[in-house]
Design a protein around this motif. Structure first.
Motif, PDB file in Angstrom:
ATOM      1  N   GLN A  35       0.828  -1.206   0.000  1.00  0.00           N
ATOM      2  CA  GLN A  35       0.000   0.000   0.000  1.00  0.00           C
ATOM      3  C   GLN A  35       0.864   1.258   0.000  1.00  0.00           C
ATOM      4  O   GLN A  35       0.556   2.229  -0.684  1.00  0.00           O
ATOM      5  CB  GLN A  35      -0.922  -0.001   1.212  1.00  0.00           C
ATOM      6  N   GLN A  36       1.957   1.250   0.746  1.00  0.00           N
ATOM      7  CA  GLN A  36       2.827   2.424   0.818  1.00  0.00           C
ATOM      8  C   GLN A  36       3.610   2.638  -0.473  1.00  0.00           C
ATOM      9  O   GLN A  36       3.966   3.768  -0.800  1.00  0.00           O
ATOM     10  CB  GLN A  36       3.803   2.292   1.987  1.00  0.00           C
ATOM     11  N   SER A  37       3.870   1.557  -1.216  1.00  0.00           N
ATOM     12  CA  SER A  37       4.689   1.695  -2.415  1.00  0.00           C
ATOM     13  C   SER A  37       3.876   2.011  -3.665  1.00  0.00           C
ATOM     14  O   SER A  37       4.454   2.333  -4.697  1.00  0.00           O
ATOM     15  CB  SER A  37       5.496   0.413  -2.638  1.00  0.00           C
ATOM     16  N   THR A  38       2.578   1.923  -3.588  1.00  0.00           N
ATOM     17  CA  THR A  38       1.750   2.232  -4.754  1.00  0.00           C
ATOM     18  C   THR A  38       0.872   3.430  -4.444  1.00  0.00           C
ATOM     19  O   THR A  38       0.467   3.649  -3.306  1.00  0.00           O
ATOM     20  CB  THR A  38       0.841   1.042  -5.132  1.00  0.00           C
ATOM     21  N   ARG A  39       0.596   4.191  -5.478  1.00  0.00           N
ATOM     22  CA  ARG A  39      -0.296   5.338  -5.271  1.00  0.00           C
ATOM     23  C   ARG A  39      -1.715   4.927  -5.628  1.00  0.00           C
ATOM     24  O   ARG A  39      -1.922   3.991  -6.394  1.00  0.00           O
ATOM     25  CB  ARG A  39       0.162   6.527  -6.084  1.00  0.00           C
ATOM     26  N   PRO A  40      -2.698   5.599  -5.090  1.00  0.00           N
ATOM     27  CA  PRO A  40      -4.078   5.210  -5.361  1.00  0.00           C
ATOM     28  C   PRO A  40      -4.463   5.460  -6.811  1.00  0.00           C
ATOM     29  O   PRO A  40      -3.949   6.373  -7.458  1.00  0.00           O
ATOM     30  CB  PRO A  40      -4.897   6.095  -4.416  1.00  0.00           C
ATOM     31  N   SER A  41      -5.362   4.646  -7.305  1.00  0.00           N
ATOM     32  CA  SER A  41      -5.857   4.822  -8.660  1.00  0.00           C
ATOM     33  C   SER A  41      -6.877   5.946  -8.678  1.00  0.00           C
ATOM     34  O   SER A  41      -7.785   6.005  -7.865  1.00  0.00           O
ATOM     35  CB  SER A  41      -6.521   3.538  -9.133  1.00  0.00           C
ATOM     36  N   LEU A  42      -6.701   6.855  -9.620  1.00  0.00           N
ATOM     37  CA  LEU A  42      -7.637   7.967  -9.749  1.00  0.00           C
ATOM     38  C   LEU A  42      -8.550   7.784 -10.952  1.00  0.00           C
ATOM     39  O   LEU A  42      -9.262   8.704 -11.330  1.00  0.00           O
ATOM     40  CB  LEU A  42      -6.873   9.289  -9.863  1.00  0.00           C
ATOM     41  N   GLY A  46      -6.531  10.371 -13.492  1.00  0.00           N
ATOM     42  CA  GLY A  46      -5.179  10.112 -13.017  1.00  0.00           C
ATOM     43  C   GLY A  46      -4.191  11.137 -13.523  1.00  0.00           C
ATOM     44  O   GLY A  46      -4.519  12.055 -14.276  1.00  0.00           O
ATOM     45  N   ALA A  47      -2.944  10.990 -13.142  1.00  0.00           N
ATOM     46  CA  ALA A  47      -1.901  11.962 -13.476  1.00  0.00           C
ATOM     47  C   ALA A  47      -1.712  12.098 -14.985  1.00  0.00           C
ATOM     48  O   ALA A  47      -1.489  13.195 -15.483  1.00  0.00           O
ATOM     49  CB  ALA A  47      -0.599  11.559 -12.810  1.00  0.00           C
TER      50      ALA A  47
END
Length: 64
Positions: A35-42, A46-47
């Motif tokens: 969880q800490q190594s991945t960013r949430p899906s938007l 997204g970006a």
């Protein structure tokens, strides 16, 4: 008279409980690291889609 049993659980039950706690701790730690190594899906916002405008939507303006 003393009984030969010590406590409410047998040694096999205590060993199984320790293994269950160790496995649950390992799963929780692994999930936390993932969880800490991945960013949430938007999703579509997204970006890589941040600059794309939505058709028919203007920039927000205050109501006067």
């Amino acid at each position: 008279m003393r009984s030969t049993r010590r406590g409410a659980f047998s040694p096999e039950e205590r060993k199984a409980a320790v293994w269950a706690l160790l496995i649950a701790s390992l799963i929780a730690a692994t999930a936390l690291l993932i969880q800490q190594s991945t960013r949430p899906s938007l999703g579509p916002w997204g970006a890589d889609q941040a600059a794309a405008s939505i058709p028919g939507v203007l920039d927000a303006q205050p109501v006067a």
